[in-house]
Motif scaffolding. Structure first.
Motif, PDB file in Angstrom:
ATOM      1  N   LEU A 107      -6.701 -12.511  -6.597  1.00 39.66           N
ATOM      2  CA  LEU A 107      -5.845 -12.719  -4.964  1.00 39.66           C
ATOM      3  C   LEU A 107      -5.118 -11.767  -4.917  1.00 39.66           C
ATOM      4  O   LEU A 107      -5.778 -10.450  -3.109  1.00 39.66           O
ATOM      5  CB  LEU A 107      -4.804 -13.892  -5.285  1.00 39.66           C
ATOM      6  CG  LEU A 107      -4.828 -13.831  -3.596  1.00 39.66           C
ATOM      7  CD1 LEU A 107      -6.164 -14.176  -3.188  1.00 39.66           C
ATOM      8  CD2 LEU A 107      -3.701 -15.219  -3.285  1.00 39.66           C
ATOM      9  N   GLY A 108      -4.863 -10.010  -5.522  1.00 41.48           N
ATOM     10  CA  GLY A 108      -3.918  -9.584  -4.576  1.00 41.48           C
ATOM     11  C   GLY A 108      -5.564  -8.348  -4.457  1.00 41.48           C
ATOM     12  O   GLY A 108      -5.099  -7.694  -3.080  1.00 41.48           O
ATOM     13  N   ASP A 109      -6.462  -8.562  -5.482  1.00 48.65           N
ATOM     14  CA  ASP A 109      -7.674  -7.315  -5.139  1.00 48.65           C
ATOM     15  C   ASP A 109      -8.277  -7.639  -4.333  1.00 48.65           C
ATOM     16  O   ASP A 109      -9.072  -6.760  -3.436  1.00 48.65           O
ATOM     17  CB  ASP A 109      -8.404  -7.560  -6.447  1.00 48.65           C
ATOM     18  CG  ASP A 109      -8.063  -6.377  -8.213  1.00 48.65           C
ATOM     19  OD1 ASP A 109      -8.442  -6.773  -8.882  1.00 48.65           O
ATOM     20  OD2 ASP A 109      -6.808  -5.385  -7.510  1.00 48.65           O
ATOM     21  N   TRP A 131      -0.123  -0.656  -1.349  1.00 44.48           N
ATOM     22  CA  TRP A 131      -0.633  -1.636  -1.001  1.00 44.48           C
ATOM     23  C   TRP A 131      -0.668  -2.632  -2.584  1.00 44.48           C
ATOM     24  O   TRP A 131      -0.826  -3.788  -3.271  1.00 44.48           O
ATOM     25  CB  TRP A 131      -1.290  -2.163   0.034  1.00 44.48           C
ATOM     26  CG  TRP A 131      -0.693  -2.845   1.135  1.00 44.48           C
ATOM     27  CD1 TRP A 131      -0.392  -1.714   1.294  1.00 44.48           C
ATOM     28  CD2 TRP A 131      -0.168  -4.165   1.463  1.00 44.48           C
ATOM     29  NE1 TRP A 131       0.606  -2.244   2.625  1.00 44.48           N
ATOM     30  CE2 TRP A 131       0.584  -3.244   2.194  1.00 44.48           C
ATOM     31  CE3 TRP A 131      -0.434  -5.327   0.900  1.00 44.48           C
ATOM     32  CZ2 TRP A 131       1.131  -4.447   2.879  1.00 44.48           C
ATOM     33  CZ3 TRP A 131       0.063  -5.959   1.740  1.00 44.48           C
ATOM     34  CH2 TRP A 131       0.644  -6.146   3.835  1.00 44.48           C
ATOM     35  N   GLN A 132      -2.105  -1.168  -3.309  1.00 41.78           N
ATOM     36  CA  GLN A 132      -2.346  -2.439  -4.922  1.00 41.78           C
ATOM     37  C   GLN A 132      -0.614  -2.631  -5.359  1.00 41.78           C
ATOM     38  O   GLN A 132      -0.909  -3.220  -6.086  1.00 41.78           O
ATOM     39  CB  GLN A 132      -3.789  -1.536  -5.600  1.00 41.78           C
ATOM     40  CG  GLN A 132      -4.127  -1.588  -6.809  1.00 41.78           C
ATOM     41  CD  GLN A 132      -4.831  -2.943  -5.861  1.00 41.78           C
ATOM     42  OE1 GLN A 132      -5.878  -2.369  -5.270  1.00 41.78           O
ATOM     43  NE2 GLN A 132      -4.899  -3.674  -6.566  1.00 41.78           N
ATOM     44  N   VAL A 137       3.225  -5.665  -8.109  1.00 44.16           N
ATOM     45  CA  VAL A 137       4.199  -5.965  -8.662  1.00 44.16           C
ATOM     46  C   VAL A 137       4.860  -7.969  -8.353  1.00 44.16           C
ATOM     47  O   VAL A 137       5.717  -8.834  -8.575  1.00 44.16           O
ATOM     48  CB  VAL A 137       5.623  -5.654  -7.763  1.00 44.16           C
ATOM     49  CG1 VAL A 137       6.100  -3.722  -8.700  1.00 44.16           C
ATOM     50  CG2 VAL A 137       5.103  -5.495  -6.800  1.00 44.16           C
ATOM     51  N   VAL A 138       3.982  -8.407  -6.620  1.00 46.18           N
ATOM     52  CA  VAL A 138       4.021 -10.059  -6.717  1.00 46.18           C
ATOM     53  C   VAL A 138       3.536 -10.480  -7.651  1.00 46.18           C
ATOM     54  O   VAL A 138       4.183 -11.501  -8.285  1.00 46.18           O
ATOM     55  CB  VAL A 138       3.339 -10.166  -5.348  1.00 46.18           C
ATOM     56  CG1 VAL A 138       3.329 -11.593  -5.205  1.00 46.18           C
ATOM     57  CG2 VAL A 138       4.467  -9.118  -4.360  1.00 46.18           C
ATOM     58  N   ALA A 139       2.219 -10.299  -8.066  1.00 45.44           N
ATOM     59  CA  ALA A 139       2.245 -10.629  -9.736  1.00 45.44           C
ATOM     60  C   ALA A 139       2.606 -11.003 -10.425  1.00 45.44           C
ATOM     61  O   ALA A 139       2.737 -12.077 -11.394  1.00 45.44           O
ATOM     62  CB  ALA A 139       0.006 -10.580  -9.648  1.00 45.44           C
TER      63      ALA A 139
END
Lengths: 147, 142
Positions: A107-109, A131-132, A137-139
């Motif tokens: 989802l991050g990608d 942002w990547q 870090v959120v993941a």
């Protein structure tokens, strides 16, 4: 603990300030379900996911996309304390939702691609790198309480 | 993973639109990859990594040309990239994880320069295509 430079914080805030959370969230989730169709396994109760058109128009997808990205906003507000911010959500995703953390990375990608399409040239290499890092870090924070 | 006929047509379609600027897209992809995933620089210790570097431009052009070749011969990507596949297995030995990183950056470049062409369906097809290219390039690793 993750370190954020002043420049990174600025890049995060600037981009986030211009994001339409509802639209962007809906788009990111729809693209996740279309580009990586196996992710649909978590959404049996969402109704019609039979085609890209159905997915894009699905009101549950839109609503859930908005919810997910709204939660992402908590990360933006709590960059210094992501593990604590996501502790409960992490437990939820492990114990109740049974979501493989690999999905957070996917989802991050996808979110990065959506931001790139939206901001085009303003999504500079430095912006993308920051942002990547943030989605990574959120993941990681969301996976932290898994057991 | 199999590329359907609509995947192939999506990929060919978007590549046709991108061809005029492919060289610069290749360089931009690499620049973004080096900045976003610094570990990828370990394969290029001899490179000048500054923005506009001649080495990045030249290498970006090579990478882009290979993707164009694969898109132009999309029915036989393994045959088309066979020599490159040998090169990566025997000489370059780039860890397979890095092809995904390059793929992500290429998608970002496409999104930036052709946002309206990168519909969800085309995005899915292009992602599959890039995964296929990565698989072909690492197919002879062991």
């Amino acid at each position: 603990m993750v370190h954020w430079s002043a420049e990174e914080k600025q890049l995060i805030a600037t981009v986030w300030g211009k994001v339409n959370v509802e639209e962007c969230g809906a788009e990111a989730l729809a693209r996740l379900l279309i580009v990586y169709p196996w992710t649909q396994r978590f959404f049996d109760n969402f109704g019609n996911l039979s085609s890209p058109t159905a997915i894009i128009g699905n009101p549950k997808v839109r609503a859930h996309g908005k919810k997910v990205l709204t939660s992402f906003g908590e990360a933006v507000k709590n960059l210094e304390n992501l593990k604590a911010t996501y502790a409960k959500l992490s437990e939820l995703h492990c114990e109740k939702l049974h979501v493989d953390p690999e999905n957070f990375r996917l989802l991050g990608d996808i979110l990065i691609i959506v931001l790139a399409a939206h901001f085009t040239k303003d999504f500079t290499p430095a912006c993308q790198a920051t942002w990547q890092k943030l989605v990574g870090v959120v993941a990681h924070a969301l996976a932290y309480k898994y057991h | 993973m199999v590329l359907s006929s609509s995947d192939k047509s999506h990929v060919k379609g978007i590549f046709t639109k991108m061809t005029p600027n492919m060289d610069s897209y290749g360089a931009e992809t690499l620049e973004r990859m080096f900045m976003t995933y610094p570990q990828t620089k370990t394969y290029f210790p001899h490179f000048d990594m500054q923005h506009g570097s001649a080495q990045i431009k030249a290498h970006g052009k090579k990478v882009a040309a290979a993707l164009v070749e694969a898109a132009n011969h999309i029915d036989d990507i393994s045959g088309t990239l066979s020599k490159l596949s040998d090169l990566h297995a025997q000489k370059l030995r780039v860890d397979p994880v890095n092809f995904k990183l390059l793929g992500q950056c290429f998608l970002v470049v496409v999104a930036i320069h052709h946002p309206s062409l990168l519909t969800p369906e085309v995005h899915a097809s292009l992602d599959k295509f890039l995964c296929t290219v990565g698989s072909v390039l690492t197919a002879k690793y062991r």
